[in-house]
Each structure stands twice: as C-alpha cells, then as structure tokens.
Design a protein around this motif. Structure first.
Motif, PDB file in Angstrom:
ATOM      1  N   ASP A  89       0.821  -1.211   0.000  1.00  0.00           N
ATOM      2  CA  ASP A  89       0.000   0.000   0.000  1.00  0.00           C
ATOM      3  C   ASP A  89       0.855   1.261   0.000  1.00  0.00           C
ATOM      4  O   ASP A  89       0.569   2.211  -0.712  1.00  0.00           O
ATOM      5  N   ALA A  90       1.887   1.277   0.824  1.00  0.00           N
ATOM      6  CA  ALA A  90       2.736   2.461   0.933  1.00  0.00           C
ATOM      7  C   ALA A  90       4.182   2.027   1.114  1.00  0.00           C
ATOM      8  O   ALA A  90       4.475   1.048   1.785  1.00  0.00           O
ATOM      9  N   LEU A  91       5.067   2.796   0.533  1.00  0.00           N
ATOM     10  CA  LEU A  91       6.497   2.548   0.633  1.00  0.00           C
ATOM     11  C   LEU A  91       7.118   3.771   1.292  1.00  0.00           C
ATOM     12  O   LEU A  91       6.867   4.899   0.879  1.00  0.00           O
ATOM     13  N   VAL A  92       7.906   3.548   2.341  1.00  0.00           N
ATOM     14  CA  VAL A  92       8.555   4.630   3.069  1.00  0.00           C
ATOM     15  C   VAL A  92      10.056   4.431   2.974  1.00  0.00           C
ATOM     16  O   VAL A  92      10.559   3.330   3.192  1.00  0.00           O
ATOM     17  N   GLY A  93      10.758   5.497   2.651  1.00  0.00           N
ATOM     18  CA  GLY A  93      12.211   5.423   2.593  1.00  0.00           C
ATOM     19  C   GLY A  93      12.818   6.627   3.279  1.00  0.00           C
ATOM     20  O   GLY A  93      12.365   7.753   3.095  1.00  0.00           O
ATOM     21  N   ALA A  94      13.825   6.393   4.105  1.00  0.00           N
ATOM     22  CA  ALA A  94      14.517   7.468   4.808  1.00  0.00           C
ATOM     23  C   ALA A  94      15.961   7.557   4.320  1.00  0.00           C
ATOM     24  O   ALA A  94      16.637   6.542   4.171  1.00  0.00           O
ATOM     25  N   SER A  95      16.392   8.771   4.076  1.00  0.00           N
ATOM     26  CA  SER A  95      17.762   9.045   3.659  1.00  0.00           C
ATOM     27  C   SER A  95      18.091   8.263   2.378  1.00  0.00           C
ATOM     28  O   SER A  95      17.368   8.380   1.386  1.00  0.00           O
ATOM     29  N   LEU A  96      19.122   7.442   2.387  1.00  0.00           N
ATOM     30  CA  LEU A  96      19.459   6.638   1.206  1.00  0.00           C
ATOM     31  C   LEU A  96      18.287   5.746   0.813  1.00  0.00           C
ATOM     32  O   LEU A  96      18.030   5.527  -0.369  1.00  0.00           O
ATOM     33  N   GLY A  97      17.551   5.255   1.804  1.00  0.00           N
ATOM     34  CA  GLY A  97      16.378   4.432   1.518  1.00  0.00           C
ATOM     35  C   GLY A  97      15.324   5.185   0.721  1.00  0.00           C
ATOM     36  O   GLY A  97      14.596   4.590  -0.074  1.00  0.00           O
ATOM     37  N   GLY A  98      15.231   6.495   0.913  1.00  0.00           N
ATOM     38  CA  GLY A  98      14.301   7.303   0.131  1.00  0.00           C
ATOM     39  C   GLY A  98      14.714   7.366  -1.328  1.00  0.00           C
ATOM     40  O   GLY A  98      13.882   7.262  -2.233  1.00  0.00           O
ATOM     41  N   LEU A  99      15.994   7.526  -1.563  1.00  0.00           N
ATOM     42  CA  LEU A  99      16.506   7.533  -2.939  1.00  0.00           C
ATOM     43  C   LEU A  99      16.264   6.185  -3.600  1.00  0.00           C
ATOM     44  O   LEU A  99      15.817   6.109  -4.756  1.00  0.00           O
TER      45      LEU A  99
END
Length: 70
Positions: free
Chosen positions: A38-48
């Motif tokens: 349903d949703a994908l969350v990425g922080a810092s490098l994970g966001g890229l």
C-alpha cells in the motif's frame, strides 16, 4: 492493522566499496514484487532507493503511496 517490513540492504558480493545504488534498487524491487504494498517509506538513502525502485515498476504494480523522509 498494518503489516510493516523493514529489510536491510546488503552490499554486493564484491563488498561494500563496490556496491552501487543499482544493487540496492534491485533488492528493493525484489521486495516490491513479492506482494502488494500500500505504501512505501524510505529514509535518507532508503528514500533515494525507494523513489528509483518505484519508477521501474509498471504502473499497475506500484504502491499507492510513497513517503520520502530526510
């Protein structure tokens, strides 16, 4: 309720110094293709990585939401 998964990215077989963004994107794509998300969350490098992975999925298989956290 929500099911949450938080996989850790692994370096490529040649080691961390040889690991490139595409290695992580490939791992994210494997996880995304494993089932509907349903949703994908990425922080810092994970966001890229999340943003790059989503653009490589067919529109019908993309998560409904993408959250990028700095």
């Amino acid at each position: 309720g929500w099911r949450v998964e938080a996989p850790d990215f692994e370096p490529c077989d040649e080691g961390l110094a040889a690991t490139r963004l595409e290695h992580y994107v490939a791992q994210a794509l494997d996880a995304l293709r494993a089932g509907p998300i349903d949703a994908l969350v990425g922080a810092s490098l994970g966001g890229l990585v999340a943003a790059a992975a989503v653009t490589r999925l067919p529109e019908v298989g993309r998560p409904r939401g993408l959250v990028l956290v700095n």
